[in-house]
Design a protein around this motif. Structure first.
Motif, short mmCIF file in Angstrom:
data_model
loop_
_atom_site.label_atom_id
_atom_site.label_comp_id
_atom_site.label_asym_id
_atom_site.label_seq_id
_atom_site.Cartn_x
_atom_site.Cartn_y
_atom_site.Cartn_z
N PHE A 70 0.85 -1.18 0.00
CA PHE A 70 0.00 0.00 0.00
C PHE A 70 0.89 1.23 0.00
O PHE A 70 1.69 1.43 0.91
N SER A 71 0.71 2.07 -1.01
CA SER A 71 1.51 3.29 -1.10
C SER A 71 1.15 4.25 0.02
O SER A 71 0.06 4.18 0.59
N LEU A 72 2.07 5.17 0.31
CA LEU A 72 1.83 6.16 1.35
C LEU A 72 1.50 7.50 0.71
O LEU A 72 2.27 8.04 -0.10
N ILE A 112 -5.15 12.93 -7.26
CA ILE A 112 -4.88 14.31 -6.83
C ILE A 112 -5.86 14.73 -5.74
O ILE A 112 -5.46 15.28 -4.71
N ILE A 113 -7.14 14.44 -5.94
CA ILE A 113 -8.16 14.94 -5.00
C ILE A 113 -8.45 13.99 -3.85
O ILE A 113 -9.10 14.38 -2.88
N ASN A 114 -7.96 12.73 -3.94
CA ASN A 114 -8.21 11.76 -2.88
C ASN A 114 -7.53 12.22 -1.59
O ASN A 114 -6.31 12.42 -1.57
N PRO A 115 -8.27 12.37 -0.48
CA PRO A 115 -7.67 12.88 0.76
C PRO A 115 -6.59 11.98 1.34
O PRO A 115 -5.74 12.45 2.11
N ASP A 116 -6.61 10.69 0.98
CA ASP A 116 -5.59 9.77 1.49
C ASP A 116 -4.39 9.63 0.54
O ASP A 116 -3.43 8.93 0.85
N GLU A 117 -4.46 10.30 -0.59
CA GLU A 117 -3.35 10.22 -1.54
C GLU A 117 -2.66 11.58 -1.65
O GLU A 117 -1.85 11.93 -0.81
#
Length: 318
Positions: A70-72, A112-117
């Motif tokens: 899972f990427s950070l 870009i817009i994902n709060p966890d990414e």
């Protein structure tokens, strides 16, 4: 001095000026949409805290995938699913493990817009780029106007469409070079289309049928991700995930939507007999119910063929 001679001298000075101007800028041609997209792909300005870019998770040296399960994202928040490689995505009918994006442009927006990414509202991304002198000039050159939500994703998608690969040992073998594949990989190819039945799902030029399959990695408890169900809310889609292409698969470990398999061998062992690895998978495709009964040598052969799908740009060299 004769007028004609003066004209020639003047033209010579203008040509020299143009050449020197080209040297100063490094490139006299205006940038393409894909070149702008490449710059954006590696740009941490598109993350809320300026800490990561698209390339932080889609690493070029690993087939534009990540080496972690899972990427950070920003604030070291782990993503929900494994980061897939993004080579050979042109013309795919859907994107993401659950297929929620219908176009490459729609896909490019989500990280870009994902709060966890990357956690950056697209309106703020537009403001940042237009406040940057370099990007304001680039967007003016490419799109004849300022950055917008639409042309940002268009540029990113244009770059991703350039990540097509077709220069692997397998490609050379198909083109007629009998020596391009090892004897082991040749046996693996026959297994792939025969006994192992891999091409039932991994078919076509990019080794994907662009369908969704339940391969038994959902049990509602220890493996709780329902996959495509989250996008469609159709209960029959629980446990279904997009079948990924296999080009460059040898450099995109770990594997599956949750990164649970660290090596290609582990993946093959799972398919050889899913009941042993995940005995309680819910709704697993009936084609996987019967063990393949691959021998140790056949497992090695099949792995060798999968490795031969690696484009030369990603191949390990001394």
């Amino acid at each position: 001095m004769p007028p004609k001679k003066m004209i020639f001298i003047l033209l010579g000075v203008l040509c020299l000026y143009a050449i020197l101007a080209g040297f100063r800028t490094g490139n006299s041609d205006p940038p393409t949409k894909a070149q702008l997209g490449e710059k954006l792909f590696f740009e941490p300005l598109l993350s809320k805290d300026l800490s990561i870019s698209c390339a932080s998770c889609h690493q070029p040296s690993h087939g534009f995938a990540d080496t972690a399960a899972f990427s950070l994202g920003i604030h070291h928040t782990p993503t929900k699913r494994n980061t897939p490689g993004i080579t050979n995505l042109s013309g795919r009918p859907s994107y993401f493990w659950d297929g929620r994006a219908p176009t490459l442009e729609a896909q490019a927006l989500q990280p870009i817009i994902n709060p966890d990414e990357m956690g950056l509202p697209i309106e703020e991304a537009v403001q940042r780029l237009n406040a940057n002198d370099s990007y304001r000039h680039l967007f003016e050159q490419v799109f004849n106007g300022p950055a917008t939500a639409t042309n940002i994703t268009q540029a990113l998608a244009a770059y991703e469409k350039t990540l097509e690969t077709a220069d692997s040992p397998y490609d050379r073998y198909i083109a007629g070079d009998e020596n391009a594949l090892t004897a082991t990989a040749k046996r693996g190819r026959l297994l792939f289309i025969g006994k192992a039945n891999c091409n039932n799902c991994h078919s076509g030029e990019d080794f994907t049928a662009d369908r969704f399959k339940n391969i038994g990695l959902y049990n509602g408890t220890t493996l709780p991700d329902p996959g495509r169900y989250e996008a469609t809310k159709d209960s029959t889609h629980k446990g279904f995930f997009k079948v990924p292409g296999l080009r460059n698969v040898a450099v995109t470990a770990p594997y599956m939507h949750n990164g649970m398999f660290k090596t290609l061998r582990e993946v093959i062992v799972y398919y050889n007999n899913p009941n042993i690895v995940v005995p309680d998978g819910i709704g697993r495709d009936l084609s996987l119910n019967k063990p393949l009964n691959l021998s140790e040598q056949e497992i090695q052969d099949l792995e060798a063929f999968l490795v031969a799908l690696t484009d030369d740009r990603f191949a390990q060299r001394p």
